[in-house]
Write an enzyme that holds these catalytic residues in place. Structure first.
Site, short mmCIF file in Angstrom:
data_model
loop_
_atom_site.label_atom_id
_atom_site.label_comp_id
_atom_site.label_asym_id
_atom_site.label_seq_id
_atom_site.Cartn_x
_atom_site.Cartn_y
_atom_site.Cartn_z
N HIS A 63 0.86 -1.19 0.00
CA HIS A 63 0.00 0.00 0.00
C HIS A 63 0.89 1.24 0.00
O HIS A 63 2.11 1.14 0.12
CB HIS A 63 -0.97 0.00 1.18
CG HIS A 63 -0.33 0.05 2.53
ND1 HIS A 63 0.43 -0.99 3.04
CD2 HIS A 63 -0.33 1.01 3.51
CE1 HIS A 63 0.85 -0.67 4.25
NE2 HIS A 63 0.42 0.54 4.55
N HIS A 65 1.34 3.83 2.07
CA HIS A 65 1.87 4.50 3.25
C HIS A 65 3.40 4.52 3.20
O HIS A 65 4.04 3.55 2.78
CB HIS A 65 1.38 3.83 4.53
CG HIS A 65 -0.04 4.20 4.86
ND1 HIS A 65 -0.82 3.46 5.73
CD2 HIS A 65 -0.82 5.23 4.43
CE1 HIS A 65 -2.02 4.03 5.83
NE2 HIS A 65 -2.04 5.10 5.05
N ASP A 67 5.99 4.28 5.15
CA ASP A 67 6.91 3.31 5.75
C ASP A 67 6.99 2.01 4.96
O ASP A 67 7.79 1.14 5.28
CB ASP A 67 6.53 3.03 7.21
CG ASP A 67 5.09 2.59 7.40
OD1 ASP A 67 4.22 3.14 6.72
OD2 ASP A 67 4.85 1.70 8.24
N HIS A 68 6.19 1.90 3.90
CA HIS A 68 6.20 0.70 3.07
C HIS A 68 6.73 0.94 1.66
O HIS A 68 6.81 0.00 0.87
CB HIS A 68 4.80 0.10 3.00
CG HIS A 68 4.30 -0.38 4.32
ND1 HIS A 68 4.37 -1.70 4.71
CD2 HIS A 68 3.76 0.30 5.37
CE1 HIS A 68 3.87 -1.82 5.94
NE2 HIS A 68 3.51 -0.62 6.36
N HIS A 142 -7.26 -2.35 5.48
CA HIS A 142 -6.48 -1.30 6.14
C HIS A 142 -7.19 0.03 5.91
O HIS A 142 -8.32 0.07 5.43
CB HIS A 142 -5.05 -1.31 5.58
CG HIS A 142 -4.07 -0.48 6.34
ND1 HIS A 142 -4.01 -0.44 7.72
CD2 HIS A 142 -3.08 0.36 5.91
CE1 HIS A 142 -3.05 0.39 8.10
NE2 HIS A 142 -2.47 0.88 7.02
N ASP A 205 0.01 -4.39 6.71
CA ASP A 205 -1.02 -3.67 7.47
C ASP A 205 -2.44 -4.12 7.12
O ASP A 205 -2.90 -3.95 5.99
CB ASP A 205 -0.88 -2.18 7.21
CG ASP A 205 0.48 -1.64 7.63
OD1 ASP A 205 1.38 -2.45 7.91
OD2 ASP A 205 0.64 -0.41 7.67
N HIS A 263 6.95 -5.76 11.77
CA HIS A 263 6.21 -4.50 11.77
C HIS A 263 5.70 -4.19 13.18
O HIS A 263 4.50 -4.23 13.46
CB HIS A 263 5.05 -4.56 10.77
CG HIS A 263 4.47 -3.21 10.44
ND1 HIS A 263 3.51 -2.61 11.23
CD2 HIS A 263 4.69 -2.36 9.42
CE1 HIS A 263 3.17 -1.45 10.70
NE2 HIS A 263 3.88 -1.27 9.59
#
Length: 314
Positions: A63, A65, A67-68, A142, A205, A263
């Site tokens: 996805h 976000h 941090d990914h 998510h 997530d 995570h």
């Protein structure tokens, strides 16, 4: 034969810590590499882990976000510097397509990059073939459109040498029998049994959702996020994450052989709490899943192949 193993490049959740980098998980599979969810700092972690950037064939993002996926530009630059490398395909949900394309443009790396959006559906969507194995994706739950990934090798055959000899099947005839299913009155099932292919599952997530179990069903190795402890289950639900207990239960129900927990929220100074919670959840369901608490730069092998069932006597 090239190893099948997972290199853990980072295990932190939204915020890195002094000892945990943002996400990053590299799967080595039969001479090629697939990189999942490279967060900020992944390029540096690859140096520490002695990862060969030019071997990366695909980058799979769950996805949009940060941090990914913020590590994508650095990884592409590393691939260009360490080249010559192969063309790389960057996969992610349709919702993240423009985001991922922008990251590839920012890299300005001399690497051939193709960005492919994945339809986010409540059923498996084939993404690609990786060394003969099927890479698929499926929707999770998510706060933004998110997918999990599953890499599944086709089933093979294990031959009974004595049965082949008794049937007079030797040399090239073995391959011919495998292609045709029958040769000179000898059936494939008379001299062999089906051998399950290996499976890798990757779930980041998401709230607790039936798709989690489906994505990692019968997986030899599966990575599941466990951002929170069960004592923060309300927070996990509100923010769209799994607890360690939920991850353990999902793995046990799915028959996962080795579960890699990752995570983690920075709120937990002692992550053994999460590992213990997941192991207890597995035990409650009578599961046999081995739980591995991931640390940065861990190398986790894909377990040896499951033994083929014994061939029934003719």
């Amino acid at each position: 034969m090239s190893p099948r193993e997972l290199v853990v490049l980072g295990t932190a959740g939204q915020a890195p810590t002094r000892t945990r980098n943002h996400n990053g998980y590299l799967l080595r599979w039969d001479g090629t590499s697939v990189l999942f969810d490279p967060g900020e700092g992944t390029q540096r972690q690859m140096l520490h882990a002695e990862v060969s950037a030019p071997r990366i064939e695909r980058i799979c993002v769950t996805h949009r976000h940060n941090d990914h996926c913020l590590g994508v530009p650095g990884v592409l630059n590393r691939m260009a510097q360490d080249g010559p490398g192969r063309p790389v395909t960057l996969h992610g949900p349709d919702d993240a397509f423009e985001h991922l394309r922008a990251l590839a443009v920012v890299a300005a790396a001399h690497v051939e990059v193709t960005v492919e959006g994945i339809p986010v559906r409540d059923e498996p969507v084939e993404v690609a073939r990786v060394a003969g194995a099927r890479l698929s994706a499926r929707a999770l739950d998510h706060r933004v459109p998110t997918v999990g990934y599953r890499l599944e090798e086709p089933a093979g055959r294990s031959f009974d040498a004595a049965a082949l000899a008794d049937a007079g099947i030797t040399g090239p005839d073995v391959g011919e029998l495998q292609r045709r299913g029958e040769l000179r009155g000898v059936r494939l099932a008379d001299v062999s049994v089906e051998r399950p292919g290996q499976v890798f599952g990757f779930v980041m997530d998401t709230r607790d959702h039936p798709a989690v179990v489906d994505l990692v069903r019968d997986a030899d190795l599966a990575v599941l996020e466990c951002t929170y402890s069960e004592r923060h289950a309300d927070l996990a639900r509100d923010r769209g994450h799994l607890t360690a207990r939920q991850a353990g239960r999902a793995a046990a129900r799915a028959g996962v052989r080795t579960l890699v927990l990752a995570h983690f929220s920075q709120r937990y100074p002692d992550l053994e709490e999460l590992a213990a919670e997941a192991r207890a959840a597995v035990a409650e369901l009578g599961g046999r899943t081995r739980v591995h608490l991931a640390h940065d730069l861990d190398v986790v092998p894909v377990p040896p192949r499951r033994s083929a069932p014994a061939r029934a006597a003719s």
